[in-house]
Design a protein around this motif. Structure first.
Motif, PDB file in Angstrom:
ATOM      1  N   ALA A  20       0.145   0.414 -26.939  1.00  0.00           N
ATOM      2  CA  ALA A  20      -0.722   1.716 -26.552  1.00  0.00           C
ATOM      3  C   ALA A  20       0.989   2.135 -26.246  1.00  0.00           C
ATOM      4  N   ALA A  21       1.953   1.445 -26.133  1.00  0.00           N
ATOM      5  CA  ALA A  21       2.978   1.424 -25.195  1.00  0.00           C
ATOM      6  C   ALA A  21       4.346   2.350 -27.227  1.00  0.00           C
ATOM      7  N   PHE A  22       3.730   1.424 -27.593  1.00  0.00           N
ATOM      8  CA  PHE A  22       4.464   1.100 -28.298  1.00  0.00           C
ATOM      9  C   PHE A  22       4.302   1.930 -30.169  1.00  0.00           C
ATOM     10  N   GLY A  23       2.452   2.170 -30.073  1.00  0.00           N
ATOM     11  CA  GLY A  23       1.716   2.317 -31.190  1.00  0.00           C
ATOM     12  C   GLY A  23       2.208   1.390 -32.249  1.00  0.00           C
ATOM     13  N   LEU A  76       9.579  -5.308 -22.921  1.00  0.00           N
ATOM     14  CA  LEU A  76       9.044  -4.418 -21.570  1.00  0.00           C
ATOM     15  C   LEU A  76       8.428  -3.295 -22.687  1.00  0.00           C
ATOM     16  N   ALA A  77       7.024  -3.463 -21.444  1.00  0.00           N
ATOM     17  CA  ALA A  77       6.599  -2.291 -21.900  1.00  0.00           C
ATOM     18  C   ALA A  77       4.960  -2.305 -20.441  1.00  0.00           C
ATOM     19  N   VAL A  78       4.700  -0.797 -20.481  1.00  0.00           N
ATOM     20  CA  VAL A  78       3.814  -0.688 -19.694  1.00  0.00           C
ATOM     21  C   VAL A  78       2.787   0.151 -20.332  1.00  0.00           C
ATOM     22  N   THR A  79       1.361  -0.018 -20.187  1.00  0.00           N
ATOM     23  CA  THR A  79       0.788   0.640 -21.148  1.00  0.00           C
ATOM     24  C   THR A  79       0.932   2.080 -20.550  1.00  0.00           C
ATOM     25  N   SER A  81      -0.707   5.339 -19.354  1.00  0.00           N
ATOM     26  CA  SER A  81      -1.907   5.641 -18.146  1.00  0.00           C
ATOM     27  C   SER A  81      -1.273   4.862 -17.128  1.00  0.00           C
ATOM     28  N   PHE A  82      -0.280   4.210 -17.053  1.00  0.00           N
ATOM     29  CA  PHE A  82      -0.206   3.120 -15.932  1.00  0.00           C
ATOM     30  C   PHE A  82       1.197   3.540 -15.682  1.00  0.00           C
ATOM     31  N   GLN A  83       2.252   4.287 -16.155  1.00  0.00           N
ATOM     32  CA  GLN A  83       3.720   4.396 -16.228  1.00  0.00           C
ATOM     33  C   GLN A  83       4.351   5.314 -15.355  1.00  0.00           C
ATOM     34  N   LYS A  84       5.013   4.990 -15.285  1.00  0.00           N
ATOM     35  CA  LYS A  84       5.884   5.263 -13.682  1.00  0.00           C
ATOM     36  C   LYS A  84       5.083   5.889 -12.178  1.00  0.00           C
ATOM     37  N   GLN A  85       4.797   4.713 -12.522  1.00  0.00           N
ATOM     38  CA  GLN A  85       3.752   4.078 -11.526  1.00  0.00           C
ATOM     39  C   GLN A  85       4.935   2.950 -10.381  1.00  0.00           C
ATOM     40  N   GLY A  86       6.286   2.410 -10.727  1.00  0.00           N
ATOM     41  CA  GLY A  86       6.946   1.590 -10.217  1.00  0.00           C
ATOM     42  C   GLY A  86       6.343  -0.230 -10.617  1.00  0.00           C
ATOM     43  N   ILE A  87       5.223  -0.141 -12.015  1.00  0.00           N
ATOM     44  CA  ILE A  87       5.246  -0.884 -12.445  1.00  0.00           C
ATOM     45  C   ILE A  87       6.018  -1.691 -13.197  1.00  0.00           C
ATOM     46  N   GLY A  88       6.733  -1.155 -14.035  1.00  0.00           N
ATOM     47  CA  GLY A  88       8.036  -1.721 -14.813  1.00  0.00           C
ATOM     48  C   GLY A  88       9.039  -2.759 -14.756  1.00  0.00           C
ATOM     49  N   ALA A  89       9.267  -1.298 -12.931  1.00  0.00           N
ATOM     50  CA  ALA A  89      10.751  -1.630 -11.888  1.00  0.00           C
ATOM     51  C   ALA A  89      10.322  -3.389 -11.213  1.00  0.00           C
ATOM     52  N   ALA A  90       8.469  -3.105 -10.833  1.00  0.00           N
ATOM     53  CA  ALA A  90       8.146  -4.172 -10.646  1.00  0.00           C
ATOM     54  C   ALA A  90       8.335  -5.855 -11.826  1.00  0.00           C
ATOM     55  N   VAL A 109      20.083  -7.196 -21.632  1.00  0.00           N
ATOM     56  CA  VAL A 109      19.494  -6.077 -21.857  1.00  0.00           C
ATOM     57  C   VAL A 109      19.604  -5.261 -22.779  1.00  0.00           C
ATOM     58  N   LEU A 110      18.604  -5.055 -24.159  1.00  0.00           N
ATOM     59  CA  LEU A 110      18.961  -3.607 -24.585  1.00  0.00           C
ATOM     60  C   LEU A 110      17.936  -2.573 -24.984  1.00  0.00           C
ATOM     61  N   GLY A 111      18.841  -1.665 -23.482  1.00  0.00           N
ATOM     62  CA  GLY A 111      18.106  -0.247 -23.452  1.00  0.00           C
ATOM     63  C   GLY A 111      18.344   0.769 -22.709  1.00  0.00           C
ATOM     64  N   GLU A 112      17.677   1.483 -22.467  1.00  0.00           N
ATOM     65  CA  GLU A 112      18.661   3.303 -21.830  1.00  0.00           C
ATOM     66  C   GLU A 112      19.103   2.011 -20.081  1.00  0.00           C
ATOM     67  N   PRO A 113      21.029   2.440 -20.495  1.00  0.00           N
ATOM     68  CA  PRO A 113      20.936   2.854 -19.285  1.00  0.00           C
ATOM     69  C   PRO A 113      20.956   3.754 -18.234  1.00  0.00           C
ATOM     70  N   HIS A 114      19.956   4.119 -17.838  1.00  0.00           N
ATOM     71  CA  HIS A 114      19.535   5.190 -16.817  1.00  0.00           C
ATOM     72  C   HIS A 114      18.058   4.427 -16.289  1.00  0.00           C
ATOM     73  N   TYR A 115      17.538   4.403 -17.512  1.00  0.00           N
ATOM     74  CA  TYR A 115      16.409   2.711 -16.710  1.00  0.00           C
ATOM     75  C   TYR A 115      16.857   0.993 -16.155  1.00  0.00           C
ATOM     76  N   TYR A 116      17.606   0.550 -16.478  1.00  0.00           N
ATOM     77  CA  TYR A 116      18.381  -0.394 -16.659  1.00  0.00           C
ATOM     78  C   TYR A 116      19.470  -0.367 -15.316  1.00  0.00           C
ATOM     79  N   GLY A 117      20.020   0.421 -15.523  1.00  0.00           N
ATOM     80  CA  GLY A 117      21.204   0.497 -14.701  1.00  0.00           C
ATOM     81  C   GLY A 117      20.525   0.548 -13.104  1.00  0.00           C
ATOM     82  N   ARG A 118      19.508   0.860 -13.001  1.00  0.00           N
ATOM     83  CA  ARG A 118      18.656   1.364 -11.758  1.00  0.00           C
ATOM     84  C   ARG A 118      18.243  -0.744 -11.035  1.00  0.00           C
ATOM     85  N   PHE A 119      18.373  -1.445 -11.744  1.00  0.00           N
ATOM     86  CA  PHE A 119      18.067  -2.646 -11.345  1.00  0.00           C
ATOM     87  C   PHE A 119      20.313  -3.612 -11.494  1.00  0.00           C
TER      88      PHE A 119
HETATM   89  C1  LIG Z   1      10.629   1.748 -19.981  1.00  0.00           C
HETATM   90  C2  LIG Z   1       8.408   1.815 -19.163  1.00  0.00           C
HETATM   91  C3  LIG Z   1       8.875  -0.118 -19.701  1.00  0.00           C
HETATM   92  C4  LIG Z   1       9.153   2.248 -17.907  1.00  0.00           C
HETATM   93  O1  LIG Z   1       8.113   1.199 -17.393  1.00  0.00           O
HETATM   94  P1  LIG Z   1       7.307   2.549 -15.703  1.00  0.00           P
HETATM   95  O2  LIG Z   1       6.145   1.352 -15.466  1.00  0.00           O
HETATM   96  O3  LIG Z   1       6.774   3.872 -16.207  1.00  0.00           O
HETATM   97  O4  LIG Z   1       8.657   2.520 -15.464  1.00  0.00           O
HETATM   98  P2  LIG Z   1       8.934   2.781 -13.990  1.00  0.00           P
HETATM   99  O5  LIG Z   1       7.481   3.275 -13.151  1.00  0.00           O
HETATM  100  O6  LIG Z   1       9.281   0.948 -13.154  1.00  0.00           O
HETATM  101  O7  LIG Z   1      10.179   3.290 -13.455  1.00  0.00           O
HETATM  102  C5  LIG Z   1       9.635   4.920 -13.897  1.00  0.00           C
HETATM  103  C6  LIG Z   1      11.094   5.678 -14.406  1.00  0.00           C
HETATM  104  O8  LIG Z   1      11.636   4.952 -15.505  1.00  0.00           O
HETATM  105  C7  LIG Z   1      11.565   6.221 -16.083  1.00  0.00           C
HETATM  106  N1  LIG Z   1      11.794   5.743 -18.075  1.00  0.00           N
HETATM  107  C8  LIG Z   1      10.597   5.310 -18.568  1.00  0.00           C
HETATM  108  N2  LIG Z   1      10.555   5.309 -20.022  1.00  0.00           N
HETATM  109  C9  LIG Z   1      11.614   5.371 -20.325  1.00  0.00           C
HETATM  110  C10 LIG Z   1      12.675   4.864 -21.250  1.00  0.00           C
HETATM  111  N3  LIG Z   1      12.103   5.087 -22.412  1.00  0.00           N
HETATM  112  N4  LIG Z   1      13.912   5.377 -20.819  1.00  0.00           N
HETATM  113  C11 LIG Z   1      14.830   5.956 -19.949  1.00  0.00           C
HETATM  114  N5  LIG Z   1      14.004   5.567 -18.909  1.00  0.00           N
HETATM  115  C12 LIG Z   1      12.372   6.212 -18.930  1.00  0.00           C
HETATM  116  C13 LIG Z   1      11.200   7.839 -16.138  1.00  0.00           C
HETATM  117  O9  LIG Z   1      11.660   8.537 -16.258  1.00  0.00           O
HETATM  118  C14 LIG Z   1      11.120   7.651 -14.334  1.00  0.00           C
HETATM  119  O10 LIG Z   1      12.543   7.673 -14.001  1.00  0.00           O
HETATM  120  P3  LIG Z   1      12.799   8.316 -12.405  1.00  0.00           P
HETATM  121  O11 LIG Z   1      12.814   6.575 -11.806  1.00  0.00           O
HETATM  122  O12 LIG Z   1      14.286   8.574 -12.816  1.00  0.00           O
HETATM  123  O13 LIG Z   1      11.842   9.105 -12.417  1.00  0.00           O
HETATM  124  C15 LIG Z   1       7.735   2.849 -19.873  1.00  0.00           C
HETATM  125  O14 LIG Z   1       7.821   3.409 -19.514  1.00  0.00           O
HETATM  126  C16 LIG Z   1       7.086   2.002 -21.569  1.00  0.00           C
HETATM  127  O15 LIG Z   1       6.482   1.079 -21.803  1.00  0.00           O
HETATM  128  N6  LIG Z   1       7.369   2.880 -22.627  1.00  0.00           N
HETATM  129  C17 LIG Z   1       7.258   2.977 -23.516  1.00  0.00           C
HETATM  130  C18 LIG Z   1       7.960   1.333 -24.657  1.00  0.00           C
HETATM  131  C19 LIG Z   1       9.936   1.360 -24.105  1.00  0.00           C
HETATM  132  O16 LIG Z   1       9.901   1.650 -24.656  1.00  0.00           O
HETATM  133  N7  LIG Z   1      10.356   0.161 -23.550  1.00  0.00           N
HETATM  134  C20 LIG Z   1      11.700  -0.022 -23.401  1.00  0.00           C
HETATM  135  C21 LIG Z   1      12.155  -1.068 -24.229  1.00  0.00           C
HETATM  136  S1  LIG Z   1      13.289  -1.059 -23.502  1.00  0.00           S
END
Ligand SMILES: CC(C)(COP(=O)(O)OP(=O)(O)OC[C@H]1O[C@@H](n2cnc3c(N)ncnc32)[C@H](O)[C@@H]1OP(=O)(O)O)[C@@H](O)C(=O)NCCC(=O)NCCS
Length: 164
Positions: A20-23, A76-79, A81-90, A109-119
């Protein structure tokens, strides 16, 4: 929503999350291969009424500083319909807590600094390492002072090479 260790019976749920998350199922296959190779350190699943997310941490060998205990966060992946609710962060934070308790010093980790920088992940910490993924998306997080001293070449779990 609760987070627990993944069990063998979770395979179908894990495939559904990644599909669901990556297709695609390449990331689920990566988890299975790391497990089969004995390289999986931690595999966590987040459940609501349905499976909502998954994270894996695998072993990383630091060839230059082998006494430093290191791990890779992926995948890491979140379905959707459950995204943006803090599940990825948890999932990330639960994993980091468990690794700290197991005396790990460093996580990459290899990924978006905007996302992983918060940790606390920082590309600067990864710059001293030589990996197949060098560049601005590779980030490190030191879990101990020892972790800050990591440098040199690293060896990822074999399954990552098979992913490419
Ligand atoms: C990335 C992912 C795991 C985040 O999970 P989540 O439960 O939605 O994340 P959280 O609720 O903890 O955090 C939401 C934040 O993540 C950001 N975010 C989500 N996907 C992002 C991405 N691909 N790149 C950057 N930021 C992303 C949202 O914009 C939001 O940012 P904000 O807090 O500044 O508004 C999820 O969106 C996902 O599974 N995406 C598809 C698969 C993927 O790209 N996995 C990451 C591999 S490195």
């Amino acid at each position: 929503m609760r987070i627990r260790l993944e069990e063998t019976t979770d395979w179908t749920a894990l495939c559904a999350i990644y599909s669901a998350a990556f297709g695609q199922l390449a990331e689920a296959d990566l988890v299975r291969d790391m497990h089969d190779d004995g390289d999986l350190i931690l595999s966590l699943i987040a459940y609501d009424d349905k499976p909502a997310g998954h994270i894996a941490y695998s072993r990383l060998i630091l060839l230059g500083t082998p006494s430093i205990k290191a791990a890779v966060l992926a995948p890491l992946a979140v379905t959707p319909s459950f995204q943006k609710q803090g599940i990825g962060a948890a999932l990330v934070q639960d994993g980091l807590k468990r690794l700290t308790e197991k005396d790990y010093d460093l996580v990459l980790v290899l990924g978006e600094p905007h996302y992983y920088g918060r940790f606390g992940f920082d590309p600067k910490l990864a710059e001293k390492l030589k990996t197949p993924y060098d560049g601005p998306y590779l980030q490190g997080l030191a879990l101990s002072d020892r972790g800050k001293g990591a440098h040199g070449p690293v060896s990822y779990a074999q399954a990552f090479a098979e992913l490419e």
